[in-house]
Scaffold this motif. Structure first.
Motif, PDB file in Angstrom:
ATOM      1  N   ASP A   1       0.808  -1.214   0.000  1.00 19.15           N
ATOM      2  CA  ASP A   1       0.000   0.000   0.000  1.00 19.15           C
ATOM      3  C   ASP A   1       0.845   1.269   0.000  1.00 19.15           C
ATOM      4  N   TRP A   2       2.155   1.127   0.112  1.00 26.00           N
ATOM      5  CA  TRP A   2       3.023   2.299   0.133  1.00 26.00           C
ATOM      6  C   TRP A   2       3.024   2.952  -1.247  1.00 26.00           C
ATOM      7  N   THR A   3       3.050   4.242  -1.226  1.00 25.98           N
ATOM      8  CA  THR A   3       3.179   4.985  -2.474  1.00 25.98           C
ATOM      9  C   THR A   3       4.562   5.621  -2.484  1.00 25.98           C
ATOM     10  N   GLU A   4       4.939   6.171  -3.592  1.00 26.51           N
ATOM     11  CA  GLU A   4       6.239   6.845  -3.636  1.00 26.51           C
ATOM     12  C   GLU A   4       6.261   7.996  -2.636  1.00 26.51           C
ATOM     13  N   ALA A   5       5.069   8.475  -2.275  1.00 21.68           N
ATOM     14  CA  ALA A   5       4.989   9.551  -1.283  1.00 21.68           C
ATOM     15  C   ALA A   5       5.507   9.093   0.081  1.00 21.68           C
ATOM     16  N   SER A   6       5.509   7.780   0.303  1.00 18.33           N
ATOM     17  CA  SER A   6       6.019   7.293   1.581  1.00 18.33           C
ATOM     18  C   SER A   6       7.541   7.408   1.654  1.00 18.33           C
ATOM     19  N   ASN A   7       8.181   7.726   0.530  1.00 16.04           N
ATOM     20  CA  ASN A   7       9.616   7.997   0.472  1.00 16.04           C
ATOM     21  C   ASN A   7      10.418   6.898   1.169  1.00 16.04           C
ATOM     22  N   ASN A   8      10.611   5.808   0.447  1.00 13.87           N
ATOM     23  CA  ASN A   8      11.250   4.626   1.007  1.00 13.87           C
ATOM     24  C   ASN A   8      12.670   4.877   1.515  1.00 13.87           C
ATOM     25  N   ASP A   9      13.406   5.768   0.882  1.00 22.01           N
ATOM     26  CA  ASP A   9      14.771   6.041   1.346  1.00 22.01           C
ATOM     27  C   ASP A   9      14.753   6.770   2.689  1.00 22.01           C
ATOM     28  N   ARG A  10      13.846   7.718   2.840  1.00 23.05           N
ATOM     29  CA  ARG A  10      13.705   8.416   4.114  1.00 23.05           C
ATOM     30  C   ARG A  10      13.226   7.452   5.186  1.00 23.05           C
ATOM     31  N   LEU A  11      12.298   6.583   4.820  1.00 19.59           N
ATOM     32  CA  LEU A  11      11.783   5.597   5.765  1.00 19.59           C
ATOM     33  C   LEU A  11      12.909   4.669   6.227  1.00 19.59           C
ATOM     34  N   ARG A  12      13.724   4.222   5.308  1.00 13.42           N
ATOM     35  CA  ARG A  12      14.858   3.355   5.662  1.00 13.42           C
ATOM     36  C   ARG A  12      15.773   4.061   6.668  1.00 13.42           C
ATOM     37  N   GLU A  13      16.085   5.311   6.416  1.00 14.79           N
ATOM     38  CA  GLU A  13      16.974   6.065   7.307  1.00 14.79           C
ATOM     39  C   GLU A  13      16.331   6.272   8.682  1.00 14.79           C
ATOM     40  N   THR A  14      15.057   6.568   8.703  1.00 15.59           N
ATOM     41  CA  THR A  14      14.346   6.761   9.973  1.00 15.59           C
ATOM     42  C   THR A  14      14.326   5.468  10.782  1.00 15.59           C
ATOM     43  N   ILE A  15      14.053   4.372  10.119  1.00 14.08           N
ATOM     44  CA  ILE A  15      14.063   3.068  10.794  1.00 14.08           C
ATOM     45  C   ILE A  15      15.459   2.757  11.295  1.00 14.08           C
ATOM     46  N   ARG A  16      16.463   3.010  10.479  1.00 12.68           N
ATOM     47  CA  ARG A  16      17.840   2.714  10.883  1.00 12.68           C
ATOM     48  C   ARG A  16      18.231   3.497  12.139  1.00 12.68           C
ATOM     49  N   LYS A  17      17.846   4.756  12.191  1.00  8.25           N
ATOM     50  CA  LYS A  17      18.156   5.585  13.361  1.00  8.25           C
ATOM     51  C   LYS A  17      17.417   5.101  14.609  1.00  8.25           C
ATOM     52  N   SER A  18      16.291   4.459  14.421  1.00  9.70           N
ATOM     53  CA  SER A  18      15.440   4.045  15.545  1.00  9.70           C
ATOM     54  C   SER A  18      15.755   2.653  16.079  1.00  9.70           C
ATOM     55  N   ILE A  19      16.474   1.846  15.323  1.00  7.36           N
ATOM     56  CA  ILE A  19      16.673   0.444  15.700  1.00  7.36           C
ATOM     57  C   ILE A  19      17.242   0.328  17.113  1.00  7.36           C
ATOM     58  N   LEU A  20      18.348   0.975  17.379  1.00  5.88           N
ATOM     59  CA  LEU A  20      18.981   0.873  18.695  1.00  5.88           C
ATOM     60  C   LEU A  20      18.551   1.982  19.646  1.00  5.88           C
ATOM     61  N   THR A  21      18.333   3.181  19.115  1.00  5.64           N
ATOM     62  CA  THR A  21      17.967   4.282  20.013  1.00  5.64           C
ATOM     63  C   THR A  21      16.614   4.051  20.679  1.00  5.64           C
ATOM     64  N   SER A  22      15.722   3.329  20.015  1.00  5.80           N
ATOM     65  CA  SER A  22      14.430   3.036  20.645  1.00  5.80           C
ATOM     66  C   SER A  22      14.604   2.127  21.858  1.00  5.80           C
ATOM     67  N   ILE A  23      15.566   1.223  21.804  1.00  3.45           N
ATOM     68  CA  ILE A  23      15.853   0.357  22.959  1.00  3.45           C
ATOM     69  C   ILE A  23      16.490   1.170  24.080  1.00  3.45           C
ATOM     70  N   ASP A  24      17.435   2.033  23.730  1.00  5.82           N
ATOM     71  CA  ASP A  24      18.076   2.884  24.740  1.00  5.82           C
ATOM     72  C   ASP A  24      17.053   3.762  25.445  1.00  5.82           C
ATOM     73  N   THR A  25      16.147   4.340  24.663  1.00  3.35           N
ATOM     74  CA  THR A  25      15.124   5.225  25.224  1.00  3.35           C
ATOM     75  C   THR A  25      14.152   4.447  26.105  1.00  3.35           C
ATOM     76  N   LEU A  26      13.747   3.283  25.653  1.00  2.18           N
ATOM     77  CA  LEU A  26      12.850   2.453  26.460  1.00  2.18           C
ATOM     78  C   LEU A  26      13.510   2.094  27.793  1.00  2.18           C
ATOM     79  N   GLU A  27      14.768   1.713  27.744  1.00  2.00           N
ATOM     80  CA  GLU A  27      15.485   1.376  28.976  1.00  2.00           C
ATOM     81  C   GLU A  27      15.531   2.582  29.921  1.00  2.00           C
TER      82      GLU A  27
END
Length: 160
Positions: A81-107
């Motif tokens: 359902d993703w459109t090009e408007a979802s900007n897959n490259d930006r999404l990839r970067e946002t997910i990458r930044k969140s992978i470990l920092t979300s665990i640190d923040t939760l802790e």
């Protein structure tokens, strides 16, 4: 009482996900093999989104990560359902930044005792979570399920 061991396992899992994200090209991350409903990027983002929802939303706290991407990564969504408007490259970067920092923040948030209110929640797997610690523990199970899905997508993609 705070349990460091669960965070060691979560960090290890997330480091594996980061490695997959870093070592996969864009086409591999976005490929949806025939007969499979999602791609690798969705699975990794969904892992983070689900943990955010189960820990923060159920505790009536705002999400700390991926708020703007919620509709792209929540349960029941699909990259079909993703459109090009979802900007897959930006999404990839946002997910990458969140992978470990979300665990640190939760802790950090757990140590700060932010999770005062937690309504019992039953997951689609039939597991009832009665506390944020139940949600953290369930995250390990959930991440394992999606890691298997990612491995299946990698195998299917390598056959083509």
């Amino acid at each position: 009482m705070f349990d460091d061991s669960i965070f060691k396992v979560l960090r290890s899992s997330r480091q594996n996900l980061a490695k997959i994200l870093d070592e996969s090209d864009r086409d591999t991350l976005l490929k949806i093999p025939e007969g499979i409903g999602n791609n690798i990027l969705w699975n990794i983002g969904h892992i983070i989104m689900a943990q955010q929802g189960l820990c923060y939303s159920v505790a009536k706290l705002p999400l700390r990560f991926l708020e703007e991407e919620r509709d792209l990564l929540k349960k029941g969504s699909s990259p079909k359902d993703w459109t090009e408007a979802s900007n897959n490259d930006r999404l990839r970067e946002t997910i990458r930044k969140s992978i470990l920092t979300s665990i640190d923040t939760l802790e950090k948030d757990l140590k700060a005792d932010l999770f005062k209110e937690y309504a019992a929640y039953t997951t689609s797997s039939g597991v009832t979570l009665n506390s944020v610690w139940d949600a953290v523990a369930f995250s390990l199970f959930h991440e394992g399920l999606h890691m298997q899905a990612i491995r299946g997508i990698q195998r299917a993609a390598s056959k083509h």
